[in-house]
Design an enzyme around this catalytic site. Structure first.
Site, PDB file in Angstrom:
ATOM      1  N   GLU A  15     -29.385 -45.649 101.771  1.00 39.22           N
ATOM      2  CA  GLU A  15     -29.136 -44.560 102.650  1.00 39.22           C
ATOM      3  C   GLU A  15     -30.504 -43.869 102.672  1.00 39.22           C
ATOM      4  OE1 GLU A  15     -26.532 -43.772 104.048  1.00 39.22           O
ATOM      5  OE2 GLU A  15     -25.428 -45.631 103.183  1.00 39.22           O
ATOM      6  N   SER A  44     -22.395 -54.939 103.242  1.00 41.24           N
ATOM      7  CA  SER A  44     -21.193 -54.465 102.648  1.00 41.24           C
ATOM      8  C   SER A  44     -20.800 -53.348 103.202  1.00 41.24           C
ATOM      9  CB  SER A  44     -21.332 -54.794 101.205  1.00 41.24           C
ATOM     10  OG  SER A  44     -22.254 -53.834 100.678  1.00 41.24           O
ATOM     11  N   ASP A  54     -24.305 -51.925 109.828  1.00 35.21           N
ATOM     12  CA  ASP A  54     -25.736 -51.921 110.065  1.00 35.21           C
ATOM     13  C   ASP A  54     -25.851 -53.059 111.078  1.00 35.21           C
ATOM     14  OD1 ASP A  54     -26.286 -49.902 108.273  1.00 35.21           O
ATOM     15  OD2 ASP A  54     -26.939 -51.407 106.690  1.00 35.21           O
TER      16      ASP A  54
END
Length: 241
Positions: A15, A44, A54
């Site tokens: 993150e 994942s 993503d």
């Protein structure tokens, strides 16, 4: 080692904004007239086609024609580290499909950006990690970090681990943070990273409010990243150091 020219993008942790930085950097390199490919070997969380994963973000933000399953080699729905998600699913993440697909991209593009998962030592299986994947690829490594308190230590430790792996940490890109997380050390952290980690800082992306689009990321990348430093690394090839 994969023949061709590219960068492996890792983070000081999860993150920190690797996908945003990858897209912004891709746009900045496109503006230099380069054909830029991107790859997210393992991810994942959610479904592969969910717009906030993503792979789909990269596909959308960069207006890529290839299907998302050519950008992402392994996807797992559980929002945990990929190695653990693979274990739960009874799946082995193998190097060969990733390297084969990356080789195809490298032959078709001038530059390929490979985005890792989480930080440098995130496990991909019982006996290998993101670091091992980056080693198999052999390209210089870009570190994405936040710019707040703690980033100097996290960035320097990541750079140290990359060097111990026998790879070249090429530069650092700092990603923005909301105004409410403002930190008085932020202005000095790029200088301290250069001093402690012995690495150039390629730029700092601001916190981007509102909906993220390709146009927004293009503007952010072109305005805030030192593409000259990036190009110097790419001209140096993919030799380890």
């Amino acid at each position: 080692m994969i023949p061709g020219n590219g960068l492996f993008i890792t983070g000081t942790g999860t993150e920190v904004g690797k996908t945003v930085v990858t897209a912004a950097l891709a746009w900045a390199l496109r503006e230099q007239g380069l054909r830029v490919g991107v790859m997210k070997p393992v991810q994942s969380g959610g479904r592969l086609i969910d717009p906030d994963t993503d792979g789909m973000r990269l596909k959308t933000w960069l207006d890529l024609s290839e299907p998302v399953d050519e950008i992402v080699c392994y996807h797992f729905p559980e929002p945990v580290a990929p190695g653990l998600a693979a274990e739960w699913a009874g799946v082995e993440i193998a190097r060969e499909p990733i390297l084969r697909r990356l080789g195809e991209q490298a032959r078709a593009c001038d530059v390929v950006l490979v985005e890792g998962a989480g930080g440098w030592l995130v496990p991909l299986g019982a006996d290998w990690t993101i670091a091992d994947l980056a080693t198999a690829i052999g390209w210089p490594v870009v570190i994405v970090a936040h710019g707040r308190l703690g980033t100097v230590n996290h960035t320097a430790l990541t750079a140290l681990a990359i060097r111990q792996q026998g790879l070249t940490p090429a530069g650092v890109i700092l990603n923005g943070w909301p105004a409410e997380l403002d930190d008085p050390s932020a202005a000095d952290n790029p200088r301290l990273i250069r001093q402690v980690a012995k690495l150039p800082v390629w730029g700092s992306l601001p916190w981007l409010e509102g909906e993220l689009t390709g146009a927004v990321l293009k503007e952010a990348g072109c305005a805030n990243l030192d593409v000259g430093l990036v190009m110097e690394t790419l001209k140096g090839g993919n030799a380890n150091g």
